[in-house]
Scaffold this active site. Sequence first.
Site, PDB file in Angstrom:
ATOM      1  N   CYS A 132     -15.182 -59.541  16.090  1.00 10.25           N
ATOM      2  CA  CYS A 132     -15.462 -60.707  15.271  1.00 10.25           C
ATOM      3  C   CYS A 132     -14.380 -61.068  14.258  1.00 10.25           C
ATOM      4  O   CYS A 132     -13.858 -60.208  13.568  1.00 10.25           O
ATOM      5  CB  CYS A 132     -16.773 -60.545  14.510  1.00 10.25           C
ATOM      6  SG  CYS A 132     -18.157 -60.125  15.534  1.00 10.25           S
ATOM      7  N   ARG A 135      -9.956 -61.140  18.276  1.00 12.69           N
ATOM      8  CA  ARG A 135     -10.910 -60.157  17.754  1.00 12.69           C
ATOM      9  C   ARG A 135     -12.281 -60.261  18.422  1.00 12.69           C
ATOM     10  O   ARG A 135     -13.121 -59.367  18.280  1.00 12.69           O
ATOM     11  CB  ARG A 135     -11.079 -60.352  16.245  1.00 12.69           C
ATOM     12  CG  ARG A 135      -9.814 -60.183  15.467  1.00 12.69           C
ATOM     13  CD  ARG A 135     -10.072 -60.471  14.013  1.00 12.69           C
ATOM     14  NE  ARG A 135     -10.932 -59.452  13.435  1.00 12.69           N
ATOM     15  CZ  ARG A 135     -10.480 -58.364  12.827  1.00 12.69           C
ATOM     16  NH1 ARG A 135      -9.192 -58.158  12.725  1.00 12.69           N
ATOM     17  NH2 ARG A 135     -11.308 -57.482  12.311  1.00 12.69           N
ATOM     18  N   TRP A 138     -17.866 -61.294  18.773  1.00 18.23           N
ATOM     19  CA  TRP A 138     -17.937 -60.297  19.843  1.00 18.23           C
ATOM     20  C   TRP A 138     -19.331 -59.692  19.730  1.00 18.23           C
ATOM     21  O   TRP A 138     -19.640 -58.998  18.767  1.00 18.23           O
ATOM     22  CB  TRP A 138     -16.855 -59.232  19.654  1.00 18.23           C
ATOM     23  CG  TRP A 138     -16.782 -58.256  20.793  1.00 18.23           C
ATOM     24  CD1 TRP A 138     -16.079 -58.406  21.949  1.00 18.23           C
ATOM     25  CD2 TRP A 138     -17.431 -56.984  20.880  1.00 18.23           C
ATOM     26  NE1 TRP A 138     -16.259 -57.310  22.748  1.00 18.23           N
ATOM     27  CE2 TRP A 138     -17.081 -56.421  22.124  1.00 18.23           C
ATOM     28  CE3 TRP A 138     -18.274 -56.259  20.045  1.00 18.23           C
ATOM     29  CZ2 TRP A 138     -17.532 -55.174  22.551  1.00 18.23           C
ATOM     30  CZ3 TRP A 138     -18.740 -55.016  20.462  1.00 18.23           C
ATOM     31  CH2 TRP A 138     -18.363 -54.496  21.705  1.00 18.23           C
ATOM     32  N   ASN A 177     -19.033 -59.566  10.189  1.00 17.65           N
ATOM     33  CA  ASN A 177     -18.372 -58.690  11.157  1.00 17.65           C
ATOM     34  C   ASN A 177     -18.857 -57.281  10.858  1.00 17.65           C
ATOM     35  O   ASN A 177     -18.844 -56.859   9.698  1.00 17.65           O
ATOM     36  CB  ASN A 177     -16.853 -58.812  10.966  1.00 17.65           C
ATOM     37  CG  ASN A 177     -16.085 -57.812  11.799  1.00 17.65           C
ATOM     38  OD1 ASN A 177     -16.565 -57.371  12.842  1.00 17.65           O
ATOM     39  ND2 ASN A 177     -14.898 -57.452  11.354  1.00 17.65           N
ATOM     40  N   GLY A 178     -19.300 -56.552  11.883  1.00 20.24           N
ATOM     41  CA  GLY A 178     -19.790 -55.188  11.655  1.00 20.24           C
ATOM     42  C   GLY A 178     -21.214 -55.049  12.154  1.00 20.24           C
ATOM     43  O   GLY A 178     -21.681 -55.852  12.968  1.00 20.24           O
ATOM     44  N   GLU A 191      -2.718 -43.449  30.358  1.00 20.23           N
ATOM     45  CA  GLU A 191      -2.482 -44.749  29.716  1.00 20.23           C
ATOM     46  C   GLU A 191      -2.286 -45.837  30.782  1.00 20.23           C
ATOM     47  O   GLU A 191      -2.778 -46.955  30.646  1.00 20.23           O
ATOM     48  CB  GLU A 191      -1.281 -44.638  28.767  1.00 20.23           C
ATOM     49  CG  GLU A 191      -0.728 -45.953  28.216  1.00 20.23           C
ATOM     50  CD  GLU A 191      -1.734 -46.830  27.477  1.00 20.23           C
ATOM     51  OE1 GLU A 191      -2.845 -46.388  27.177  1.00 20.23           O
ATOM     52  OE2 GLU A 191      -1.394 -48.012  27.239  1.00 20.23           O
ATOM     53  N   LYS A 232      -4.609 -49.208  31.159  1.00 20.12           N
ATOM     54  CA  LYS A 232      -4.063 -50.574  31.168  1.00 20.12           C
ATOM     55  C   LYS A 232      -4.593 -51.327  32.380  1.00 20.12           C
ATOM     56  O   LYS A 232      -5.019 -52.466  32.285  1.00 20.12           O
ATOM     57  CB  LYS A 232      -2.559 -50.482  31.240  1.00 20.12           C
ATOM     58  CG  LYS A 232      -1.613 -51.044  30.319  1.00 20.12           C
ATOM     59  CD  LYS A 232      -1.764 -51.351  28.891  1.00 20.12           C
ATOM     60  CE  LYS A 232      -2.953 -51.002  28.107  1.00 20.12           C
ATOM     61  NZ  LYS A 232      -2.726 -50.314  26.884  1.00 20.12           N
ATOM     62  N   GLU A 237      -8.470 -52.091  32.104  1.00 18.85           N
ATOM     63  CA  GLU A 237      -8.936 -53.026  31.079  1.00 18.85           C
ATOM     64  C   GLU A 237      -8.527 -54.473  31.331  1.00 18.85           C
ATOM     65  O   GLU A 237      -9.252 -55.380  30.970  1.00 18.85           O
ATOM     66  CB  GLU A 237      -8.526 -52.588  29.670  1.00 18.85           C
ATOM     67  CG  GLU A 237      -7.068 -52.718  29.368  1.00 18.85           C
ATOM     68  CD  GLU A 237      -6.699 -52.227  27.970  1.00 18.85           C
ATOM     69  OE1 GLU A 237      -7.426 -52.510  27.027  1.00 18.85           O
ATOM     70  OE2 GLU A 237      -5.651 -51.563  27.853  1.00 18.85           O
ATOM     71  N   HIS A 268      -8.471 -29.904  42.900  1.00 19.93           N
ATOM     72  CA  HIS A 268      -9.724 -29.436  42.295  1.00 19.93           C
ATOM     73  C   HIS A 268     -10.801 -30.519  42.323  1.00 19.93           C
ATOM     74  O   HIS A 268     -11.783 -30.428  41.585  1.00 19.93           O
ATOM     75  CB  HIS A 268      -9.457 -28.968  40.863  1.00 19.93           C
ATOM     76  CG  HIS A 268      -8.485 -27.834  40.802  1.00 19.93           C
ATOM     77  ND1 HIS A 268      -8.812 -26.563  41.202  1.00 19.93           N
ATOM     78  CD2 HIS A 268      -7.174 -27.795  40.451  1.00 19.93           C
ATOM     79  CE1 HIS A 268      -7.750 -25.773  41.076  1.00 19.93           C
ATOM     80  NE2 HIS A 268      -6.742 -26.510  40.631  1.00 19.93           N
ATOM     81  N   LYS A 324     -10.087 -56.990  20.208  1.00 21.89           N
ATOM     82  CA  LYS A 324      -8.876 -56.287  19.795  1.00 21.89           C
ATOM     83  C   LYS A 324      -9.138 -55.139  18.832  1.00 21.89           C
ATOM     84  O   LYS A 324      -8.752 -54.015  19.087  1.00 21.89           O
ATOM     85  CB  LYS A 324      -7.901 -57.293  19.179  1.00 21.89           C
ATOM     86  CG  LYS A 324      -6.564 -56.690  18.761  1.00 21.89           C
ATOM     87  CD  LYS A 324      -5.768 -56.235  19.957  1.00 21.89           C
ATOM     88  CE  LYS A 324      -4.425 -55.652  19.601  1.00 21.89           C
ATOM     89  NZ  LYS A 324      -3.836 -54.932  20.742  1.00 21.89           N
TER      90      LYS A 324
HETATM   91  C1  F6R Z   1      -6.103 -50.370  24.996  1.00 19.20           C
HETATM   92  C2  F6R Z   1      -6.439 -50.685  23.626  1.00 19.20           C
HETATM   93  C3  F6R Z   1      -7.464 -49.866  22.949  1.00 19.20           C
HETATM   94  C4  F6R Z   1      -6.963 -49.461  21.555  1.00 19.20           C
HETATM   95  C5  F6R Z   1      -8.058 -48.699  20.811  1.00 19.20           C
HETATM   96  C6  F6R Z   1      -7.574 -48.200  19.470  1.00 19.20           C
HETATM   97  O1  F6R Z   1      -5.073 -51.181  25.448  1.00 19.20           O
HETATM   98  O2  F6R Z   1      -5.903 -51.592  23.034  1.00 19.20           O
HETATM   99  O3  F6R Z   1      -7.806 -48.754  23.700  1.00 19.20           O
HETATM  100  O4  F6R Z   1      -5.827 -48.670  21.706  1.00 19.20           O
HETATM  101  O5  F6R Z   1      -9.148 -49.546  20.627  1.00 19.20           O
HETATM  102  O6  F6R Z   1      -7.199 -49.252  18.642  1.00 19.20           O
HETATM  103  P1  F6R Z   1      -6.291 -49.021  17.387  1.00 19.20           P
HETATM  104  O7  F6R Z   1      -4.979 -48.496  17.849  1.00 19.20           O
HETATM  105  O8  F6R Z   1      -6.188 -50.354  16.741  1.00 19.20           O
HETATM  106  O9  F6R Z   1      -6.999 -48.013  16.526  1.00 19.20           O
END
Ligand code: F6R
Length: 608
Positions: free
Chosen positions: A2, A27, A74, A100-101, A481, A485, A488, A504, A603
């Site tokens: 949000c 966000r 969100w 927000n929250g 990682e 990527k 997501e 395994h 985000k």
């Molecule tokens: C993946 C991604 C999320 C963030 C995670 C932590 O691409 O963006 O997995 O890495 O939500 O966010 P931060 O780094 O802002 O604490």
Amino acid sequence: MCGIVGYIGNKSGTDIVMKGLEALEYRGYDSAGIALINGDKSQVFKQVGRVSGLAKEVDEKAPEAHLVMGHTRWATHGGVTVQNAHPQANNDQTIFVVHNGIIENFAEIRAKLKAEGYHFDSQTDTEVVPNLIDFYLKQLPSFEDAFKAALGDVRGAYSIVAVSSKEPETLYAARLSSPLVVGVGDGENILASDPSAIMEHTKKVIYLEDYDVAVITKDKVSVHNLKEGKQTEPKVELLDFENEQALLGDYPNFMLKEIFEAPATIKTATLGRARADQGIVKLGGLESVLRQLKHVDRIVIVACGTSYYAGLVGEYLIEELAGVPVEVHLASEFKYRDEPFSRSTVLLAISQSGETADTIAALKKVEDYGVLRLGIVNAVGSTIARMTDAGVYCHAGPEKAVASTKAFIAQVTILTEIALHLSDGKHKLFKPLLKELGDLPAKAQVVLDSAEDIKKIAEKYADYRDFLFIGRNNAYPSAMEGALKLKEISYVHAEGYAAGEMKHGPLAMIDANFPTFAIATNSQLLEKTCSNIQEIKARKGPVVAIATQGNKTIKDLCDDVIYIPATLEETQPILHAIATQLFAYYIAQHKGLDVDRPRNLAKSVTVE
Ligand code: F6R
């Protein structure tokens, strides 16, 4: 999660708030809404979907107004509907709130208010707030008193902005564990979840602290801290990043722009810090805690998602170079663990946004342990940056695409510098690694220059449903990682596995329809990874590999190869990341997906 924007001033707040919402859309982008107060009249516009949809309606129907607030949602409580979009109002439609929250005790408050005759039209937790303010307003002399009384009843994490159609000159705001920043202008003040919605108008900002309640008019920001029970003097700070960094330029989307910022990101993260010519690493942000760092016996890293994987790369680096034991925990798990701590343990939080609720909770958990709390944070002035004792900023500039790319590059670069710093120059790799950090931006550029080749390979694999990513040693976090990527942004099921674990269990999944992405760059363990690739090929599994330029054998072994420049094993994860980011990007793009705003995500994850 949000985004919130509020405006009070001489200009047209409608335009400013709508533009701010666009900047904050990363966000949350389920639905959006604004409330305008003109004289004693109020109007609300809400829509499901993107801010652009709401902008059209607002353009056509909304008048100019000097008190406006908006929200991009969100969804947490209640589905994605117009009814559940913010602003939420009291029954009389005179008090409007964006939030927000999460309000944890909303059900209890709702029941109490229902008993008082209030009714509720949405499924949100937020709707209790305007009604609670309304309830207290009937007993207390001012809106401010009623707002504070309502906040006193609310449990959870929030940033809240409230306006009343009876007070067309004032924005009321409060924060607890969720960010809010006030942009201080001339004859105007702007409130937002983060500075990207503000910086076009002013560089002067006030970051609200936990328990702060702000009363904001066009000429004044007064802050009262509920915990301290008194007025506080708001500290005005200057924003230190440029507006252009948050703009798209010639790129089709932010994710591609941010991937292509990798060389600049490494340069900025090492500038003045990794000084190969003098043979030193100087981390200004850690200067104040150097003595404590000398006695560190264990480092516990806490982070989420991509930042967690950066932490795992850091574990290899710090243990190898500095010989300090490192544990990396998912912040969401760490906060509920009973972990033994000694005074000489250091807690290191890694976060791009600096607002991740779980990482904040992990830091809060050790608040009374007397341990040193450090941060590697990108967002300047964010909660984590402010609550840690010391730390190193990523200085990667705003990261707007939901999937984290350049922040990971900066985090791993800084972890390399911290490892070098802790090694006190004693490790044999100290000098070579310092030099390599200087050469790395050019090598990152070489990977980016092969984007077209990576695109072709990605398109070939775009229709598979599943993907396995494998690697050994520090390429194992690279594999995880890479898998994150891919899942997501392209919604392909992907798992990151240690290559040595194949036999395994995961090998059972392999057949002609289940491809593997092998991270097989030059290392001491390359032969072992190649044996794993052989085992996959023997079961007809298609294999794409990342390999080091010059390795011809791997071409015979795999179906497709992405070559990256030779670099020290310790710096390889940075180049792996760029290649896997591009791979995921091109698959998502081929599928026609919105790479910047993948479904169901937001985000900064400011709720648990
Ligand atoms: C993946 C991604 C999320 C963030 C995670 C932590 O691409 O963006 O997995 O890495 O939500 O966010 P931060 O780094 O802002 O604490």
